[in-house]
Design an enzyme around this catalytic site. Structure first.
Site, PDB file in Angstrom:
ATOM      1  N   ASP A  19       0.720  -0.502  -0.032  1.00 16.93           N
ATOM      2  CA  ASP A  19      -0.023  -0.117   0.213  1.00 16.93           C
ATOM      3  C   ASP A  19       1.103   1.346   0.386  1.00 16.93           C
ATOM      4  O   ASP A  19       1.918   1.486   0.950  1.00 16.93           O
ATOM      5  CB  ASP A  19      -1.436   0.121   1.129  1.00 16.93           C
ATOM      6  CG  ASP A  19      -1.588   1.119   1.487  1.00 16.93           C
ATOM      7  OD1 ASP A  19      -1.371   2.128   0.649  1.00 16.93           O
ATOM      8  OD2 ASP A  19      -2.503   1.283   2.567  1.00 16.93           O
ATOM      9  N   ILE A  20       0.860   1.821  -1.214  1.00 23.08           N
ATOM     10  CA  ILE A  20       1.417   3.042  -0.823  1.00 23.08           C
ATOM     11  C   ILE A  20       1.501   4.344   0.020  1.00 23.08           C
ATOM     12  O   ILE A  20       2.670   5.290   0.374  1.00 23.08           O
ATOM     13  CB  ILE A  20       1.357   3.763  -2.512  1.00 23.08           C
ATOM     14  CG1 ILE A  20       2.872   4.751  -2.935  1.00 23.08           C
ATOM     15  CG2 ILE A  20      -0.060   4.665  -2.398  1.00 23.08           C
ATOM     16  CD1 ILE A  20       2.882   4.571  -4.000  1.00 23.08           C
ATOM     17  N   ASN A  33      -7.154  12.591 -11.244  1.00 24.76           N
ATOM     18  CA  ASN A  33      -8.061  12.989 -12.070  1.00 24.76           C
ATOM     19  C   ASN A  33      -8.229  14.074 -11.964  1.00 24.76           C
ATOM     20  O   ASN A  33      -7.267  14.950 -11.104  1.00 24.76           O
ATOM     21  CB  ASN A  33      -9.347  12.243 -12.188  1.00 24.76           C
ATOM     22  CG  ASN A  33     -10.276  12.940 -10.850  1.00 24.76           C
ATOM     23  OD1 ASN A  33     -10.330  14.279 -10.864  1.00 24.76           O
ATOM     24  ND2 ASN A  33     -10.987  11.921  -9.671  1.00 24.76           N
ATOM     25  N   GLY A  41      -9.745   4.360  -5.763  1.00 27.40           N
ATOM     26  CA  GLY A  41      -8.185   3.401  -5.385  1.00 27.40           C
ATOM     27  C   GLY A  41      -7.750   3.640  -4.859  1.00 27.40           C
ATOM     28  O   GLY A  41      -7.871   4.642  -3.616  1.00 27.40           O
ATOM     29  N   VAL A  42      -6.001   4.306  -5.760  1.00 33.55           N
ATOM     30  CA  VAL A  42      -5.377   4.790  -4.386  1.00 33.55           C
ATOM     31  C   VAL A  42      -5.559   6.200  -4.108  1.00 33.55           C
ATOM     32  O   VAL A  42      -5.074   6.585  -3.111  1.00 33.55           O
ATOM     33  CB  VAL A  42      -3.385   4.532  -5.800  1.00 33.55           C
ATOM     34  CG1 VAL A  42      -4.295   5.322  -6.702  1.00 33.55           C
ATOM     35  CG2 VAL A  42      -2.555   4.713  -4.883  1.00 33.55           C
ATOM     36  N   ASP A  43      -5.825   7.222  -5.434  1.00 33.56           N
ATOM     37  CA  ASP A  43      -6.624   8.105  -4.779  1.00 33.56           C
ATOM     38  C   ASP A  43      -7.382   8.456  -3.106  1.00 33.56           C
ATOM     39  O   ASP A  43      -6.856   9.437  -3.107  1.00 33.56           O
ATOM     40  CB  ASP A  43      -7.270   8.810  -6.011  1.00 33.56           C
ATOM     41  CG  ASP A  43      -7.054  10.709  -6.543  1.00 33.56           C
ATOM     42  OD1 ASP A  43      -7.090  10.889  -5.801  1.00 33.56           O
ATOM     43  OD2 ASP A  43      -8.372  10.793  -6.816  1.00 33.56           O
ATOM     44  N   SER A 130      -3.624   4.433 -13.879  1.00 31.87           N
ATOM     45  CA  SER A 130      -3.683   4.138 -15.047  1.00 31.87           C
ATOM     46  C   SER A 130      -4.878   2.705 -15.024  1.00 31.87           C
ATOM     47  O   SER A 130      -5.585   2.037 -15.979  1.00 31.87           O
ATOM     48  CB  SER A 130      -3.550   4.823 -16.597  1.00 31.87           C
ATOM     49  OG  SER A 130      -3.676   5.887 -16.708  1.00 31.87           O
ATOM     50  N   GLY A 132      -5.614   0.448 -12.657  1.00 35.31           N
ATOM     51  CA  GLY A 132      -6.953   0.240 -11.857  1.00 35.31           C
ATOM     52  C   GLY A 132      -8.673   0.872 -12.959  1.00 35.31           C
ATOM     53  O   GLY A 132      -8.835   0.872 -13.891  1.00 35.31           O
TER      54      GLY A 132
END
Ligand code: AR6
Length: 187
Positions: A19-20, A33, A41-43, A130, A132
């Protein structure tokens, strides 16, 4: 956590499964975005774990420049995360491959690296941008990511590059296998 590693001049490229938001690095990169207002997602994970200060700076950037174009990158605080900064880059949505997707994805990696260099970052961690919600084919995305980062590191090798570590943080097993094969086999 398992790691594989490749050295390009002074910089190590290291593969991490995980996990980042847990990574300690000068910069972690967010697959954002164009609105910069968060998402899934990661965002979503970065904004949740990092707290409101990240969103507040994103809102200021929106007011200044109206968000972030596809392939470009902006930088904010990392709030409560162990990283120092978050670079938000906007990957392309995959639309079959004839809409400049490869060039735009390469731009994400290149522009994130040069923005990190402006901040004298010693380490940067990338997610698999990109691959996901934006549906970019994972194999091709990994090829573009690795090639762009390696080309960048070779092109700055004779300058005063301070970057010591590039981490590719793979969250899903499919991306991990793809990156591992490419790094270990040097494909
Ligand atoms: N740490 C590292 N990687 C992660 C994590 C995490 N915590 N969570 C997911 N991934 P995605 P995109 C991986 O969908 O395709 C958002 O709504 C995931 O397995 O996060 O660029 C934005 O706001 C995948 O490999 O980003 C945009 O609207 C990779 O991160 C849109 O999604 C990217 O998946 C961007 O779509």
């Amino acid at each position: 956590m398992m790691r594989d590693c490749l050295k390009v001049n002074q910089t190590s490229i290291t593969l991490i499964k995980g996990d980042i938001t847990k990574i300690t690095a000068d910069v972690i990169v967010n697959a954002a975005n164009s609105s910069l207002l968060g998402g899934g997602g990661v965002d979503g994970a970065i904004h949740r774990a990092g707290g409101r200060s990240i969103l507040e700076e994103c809102v200021q950037i929106r007011e200044r420049q109206g968000g972030c174009a596809v392939g470009e990158a902006v930088i904010t605080t990392a709030g409560n995360l162990p990283a120092h900064h978050v670079i938000h880059t906007v990957g392309p949505v995959w639309n079959g491959g004839n809409q400049g997707e490869a060039r735009l994805l390469a731009g994400c990696y290149r522009n994130s690296l040069s923005l990190a260099a402006e901040y004298n970052a010693k380490s940067i961690a990338f997610p698999n941008i990109s691959t996901g919600i934006y549906r970019f084919p994972k194999q091709l995305a990994a090829e573009i990511a690795l090639e762009t980062v390696i080309d960048y590191l070779n092109s700055v090798s004779d300058q005063t590059g301070t970057l010591e570590q590039v981490y590719f943080v793979c969250f899903d097993d499919e991306n991990l296998d793809i990156y591992r094969n490419k790094l270990v086999l040097g494909e």
